[in-house]
Write an enzyme that holds these catalytic residues in place. Structure first.
Site, PDB file in Angstrom:
ATOM      1  N   ASP A  49      23.593-107.773 -73.283  1.00  0.00           N
ATOM      2  CA  ASP A  49      23.441-106.472 -74.049  1.00  0.00           C
ATOM      3  C   ASP A  49      22.566-105.574 -73.044  1.00  0.00           C
ATOM      4  O   ASP A  49      22.028-104.521 -73.329  1.00  0.00           O
ATOM      5  CB  ASP A  49      22.733-106.986 -75.421  1.00  0.00           C
ATOM      6  CG  ASP A  49      21.379-107.425 -75.275  1.00  0.00           C
ATOM      7  OD1 ASP A  49      20.792-107.719 -74.175  1.00  0.00           O
ATOM      8  OD2 ASP A  49      21.107-107.758 -76.187  1.00  0.00           O
ATOM      9  N   HIS A  98      20.461-103.461 -76.114  1.00  0.00           N
ATOM     10  CA  HIS A  98      19.563-104.332 -76.764  1.00  0.00           C
ATOM     11  C   HIS A  98      18.640-103.730 -77.724  1.00  0.00           C
ATOM     12  O   HIS A  98      18.184-104.474 -78.596  1.00  0.00           O
ATOM     13  CB  HIS A  98      18.634-105.278 -75.630  1.00  0.00           C
ATOM     14  CG  HIS A  98      17.874-106.132 -76.254  1.00  0.00           C
ATOM     15  ND1 HIS A  98      18.125-107.444 -76.870  1.00  0.00           N
ATOM     16  CD2 HIS A  98      16.185-106.101 -76.292  1.00  0.00           C
ATOM     17  CE1 HIS A  98      17.338-107.965 -77.094  1.00  0.00           C
ATOM     18  NE2 HIS A  98      16.246-107.370 -76.852  1.00  0.00           N
ATOM     19  N   SER A 155      15.584-109.430 -81.188  1.00  0.00           N
ATOM     20  CA  SER A 155      15.059-110.009 -79.980  1.00  0.00           C
ATOM     21  C   SER A 155      14.268-111.165 -79.884  1.00  0.00           C
ATOM     22  O   SER A 155      14.270-112.249 -80.507  1.00  0.00           O
ATOM     23  CB  SER A 155      14.352-108.881 -79.047  1.00  0.00           C
ATOM     24  OG  SER A 155      14.172-109.050 -77.929  1.00  0.00           O
ATOM     25  N   MET A 156      12.798-111.001 -79.404  1.00  0.00           N
ATOM     26  CA  MET A 156      11.777-112.063 -79.592  1.00  0.00           C
ATOM     27  C   MET A 156      11.572-112.777 -81.056  1.00  0.00           C
ATOM     28  O   MET A 156      11.005-113.638 -81.251  1.00  0.00           O
ATOM     29  CB  MET A 156      10.518-111.691 -78.830  1.00  0.00           C
ATOM     30  CG  MET A 156       9.144-112.605 -78.831  1.00  0.00           C
ATOM     31  SD  MET A 156       8.075-111.947 -78.108  1.00  0.00           S
ATOM     32  CE  MET A 156       6.651-113.269 -78.275  1.00  0.00           C
TER      33      MET A 156
END
Length: 632
Positions: free
Chosen positions: A530, A581, A282-283
């Site tokens: 997602d 996710h 992710s990030m």
């Protein structure tokens, strides 16, 4: 389990509402005894009623909190309002005696379920096939999944010393009992973007920082289990947790995060004699992409262009929000997203009373790291008012019209609908100057059309998170693996309206939750992704952008492996084939692929594209230098 919890909360730790009949006697009970009996029954019924009401209220609040989280399922914030005689001060006094135990049992049950689900099986199978620990691996987690603990010693912080004020039950308790104190800890200084006076929160370190969010809600734990089955341990696998609230420049300024990451990689290479595999989620993908520029730049680590080639074998990019996410913009704009818009009336009331939209927006804005995930590339990527690259045939409204407004009586709204660029401009024009200054000095959201622009941007740290303005490292042997989920509806556009009572809020607009028609659900329009990050963000750079010469001049090999969302119906985390996710970190073949890369067998992974990302990518208005654009 829920029925069992309700039964125990209502009556397990109290006498029954109806006492067992006494043995038959010749003498009838006296009037005083009858009154006492009735009094006891009334008291017990009142206690039971209060216990049931309080339990339902708290459980709804906590699960509303968890459901309304930012970029996960576990993160919104609560405070208790005054309801009759129930106030913040008296709240803990009226909790049923067995509630804490019930909540612990609930969490333990979820954790036992997680522990029993294919624990170690992927790693054991890989080991039986001859795979062993080969490359050292360093993992960079995503936003909000890293716990934040207090190291302050001022009066306000002493009760929380070395306790987590993000990602623990201590956080929940602080929200209930000391909301203002919690907010002072969790929000950064609005002008500097650093610690507020007297407050010192730091990212927890080690595997404990990212394996579970709140006890029982696993994140990286499945990957840790399977790596261990292959022979990994703390000597050849590491986590690089970070304070996700900070802007990327301040990650280095305050915590020397990138310097420490550089040192970890160099030491792992020195001790093992092998290049390092970096895995991000992710990030964490944006953080790592920024690091790859920082480490080579004279304005950063000073490692030079050969550093990545020397030390890094592969980058495993899991669910990377490389071009941001549209829900990030709405969270910052109005403190809400689909998770809050689609709550029922009771949950909305509870959440807004505990931590209203104004407070949520203020908190998100006072965390500049969150703003790094606003959409990148503008209208050329995300579309205009009548067109978007991911529009579907026969679609009634284009996804390119991001913020939409209905005309209404005496409504003061923008004169037209807004695209991504228009929405970003609107955000900048309606937010506080401290927020505008922080974002403009930290991030850039454009597109570089020439190699000369890309090369010049290597000297501008504001550009380093944006893959449309900068390049992959000059490391021809580096391998990039993009693993992400597809097929789960994901926020793509919104309908907004003015607040119900404008004088009582600082927000100019709010999601039009009453609009439910056609493909609009409570003011939210869903697209592909997602469940959290849009397909254009996870897929465009991997499938097309990094195949353009200026963004990948060294010819780094990029492998895309998409995973369709096929959850088990009754599994709370989706099971072995989820592509959510967050839950994708426990997905069976995601773990298999990660182990293959770590074991030095990444070259056996073949691309797997099951979505329409290639068609969408061709429609994005970003072209090879000198290429003639195809106008829509």
């Amino acid at each position: 389990m829920a029925s069992e919890l309700r039964r125990r909360a209502v009556g397990a730790d109290a006498p029954s509402e109806t006492p067992s009949p006494a043995p038959s006697r010749d003498v009838s009970p006296s009037k005083s005894e009858q009154k006492a009996k009735v009094s006891r029954q009334v008291t017990l019924k009142e206690k039971t009623r209060k216990r049931r009401t309080t339990f339902i209220f708290l459980m709804g609040s906590l699960f509303g909190l968890i459901a309304a989280g930012f970029l996960a399922k576990s993160n919104d914030l609560i405070d208790f309002p005054e309801i009759g005689e129930l106030s913040v001060d008296s709240f803990m006094d009226v909790l049923p005696a067995g509630l804490v135990k019930d909540m612990r049992d609930l969490v333990k049950g979820e954790r036992d379920f997680a522990d029993s689900y294919d624990a170690f099986s992927v790693g054991i199978k890989a080991r039986s096939e001859g795979l062993t620990a080969h490359h050292p691996i360093i993992m960079i987690p995503g936003t909000i999944s890293t716990g934040l603990e207090s190291w302050g010693t001022a009066n306000i912080s002493r009760p929380y010393f070395r306790k987590r004020l993000w990602g623990s039950w201590t956080m929940m308790k602080a929200l209930v009992m000391d909301k203002e104190g919690w907010k002072k800890h969790i929000m950064l200084d609005k002008r500097t973007g650093l610690d507020p006076p007297g407050v010192k929160l730091r990212a927890a370190q080690g595997f404990d920082a990212a394996d579970f969010f709140i006890t029982g809600y696993w994140i990286w734990n499945k990957i840790f289990e399977n790596l261990a089955s292959l022979g990994y341990d703390p000597t050849n696998s590491f986590t690089a947790a970070y304070d996700w609230r900070l802007s990327y420049q301040n990650l280095e300024t305050r915590d020397q995060y990138f310097t420490r990451l550089k040192t970890h990689i160099e030491m792992a290479h020195q001790f093992s004699g092998k290049k390092v595999v970096l895995a991000s989620h992710s990030m964490g993908g944006q953080v790592l992409f920024y690091f790859l520029h920082w480490v080579a730049s004279p304005r950063g680590g000073g490692g030079g262009d050969n550093w990545v080639e020397t030390y890094v074998e592969a980058w495993i990019n899991i669910s990377g929000c490389m071009l941001g996410a549209v829900k990030d913009l709405t969270a910052i704009l109005s403190g809400e997203m689909r998770d809050t818009a689609q709550m029922n009336a009771f949950a909305v009331y509870g959440l807004d009373q505990f931590l209203n939209k104004d407070e949520r927006a203020e908190i998100f804005r006072a965390m500049p790291g969150i703003s790094s995930m606003m959409p990148l590339g503008g209208d050329r990527v995300w579309g205009n008012l009548t067109w978007a690259p991911d529009d579907l045939p026969g679609q009634k409204h284009s996804f390119g019209s991001l913020l939409n407004f209905r005309a209404g009586g005496n409504w003061s709204i923008p004169e037209r609908n807004l695209t991504v660029e228009g929405s970003m401009e609107y955000l900048m024009n309606t937010t506080e100057d401290w927020y505008q200054d922080m974002i403009k000095s930290s991030y850039s959201h454009g597109v570089a059309d020439t190699a000369a622009e890309v090369n010049a941007n290597e000297d501008d740290p504001r550009k380093w998170i944006n893959p449309l303005e900068t390049r992959l490292p000059l490391a021809p042997s580096l391998k990039v693996f993009c693993f992400y989920g597809v097929g789960k509806p994901t926020e793509r556009a919104y309908y907004y309206r003015p607040p119900d009572v404008p004088p009582l809020t600082n927000l100019n607009i709010t999601i039009d939750t009453g609009l439910i028609v056609d493909d609009i659900d409570h003011g939210v329009i869903m697209g592909e992704g997602d469940g959290t990050v849009n397909l254009l963000s996870t897929g465009y750079m991997c499938s097309k952008g990094w195949h353009l010469k200026r963004y990948n001049p060294a010819g780094v090999k990029v492998t895309v492996y998409e995973m369709p969302h096929e959850p088990e119906r009754f599994n709370p985390r989706g099971g072995p084939n989820t592509a959510d996710h967050v839950d994708i970190l426990g997905r069976q073949n995601l773990n298999e692929l990660l182990l293959r890369v770590a074991a030095g067998k990444g070259d056996t992974i073949q691309p797997n594209i099951v979505s329409n990302i290639l068609q969408y990518a061709e429609k994005v208005k970003v072209y090879e230098e000198g290429e003639e654009p195809n106008e829509e």
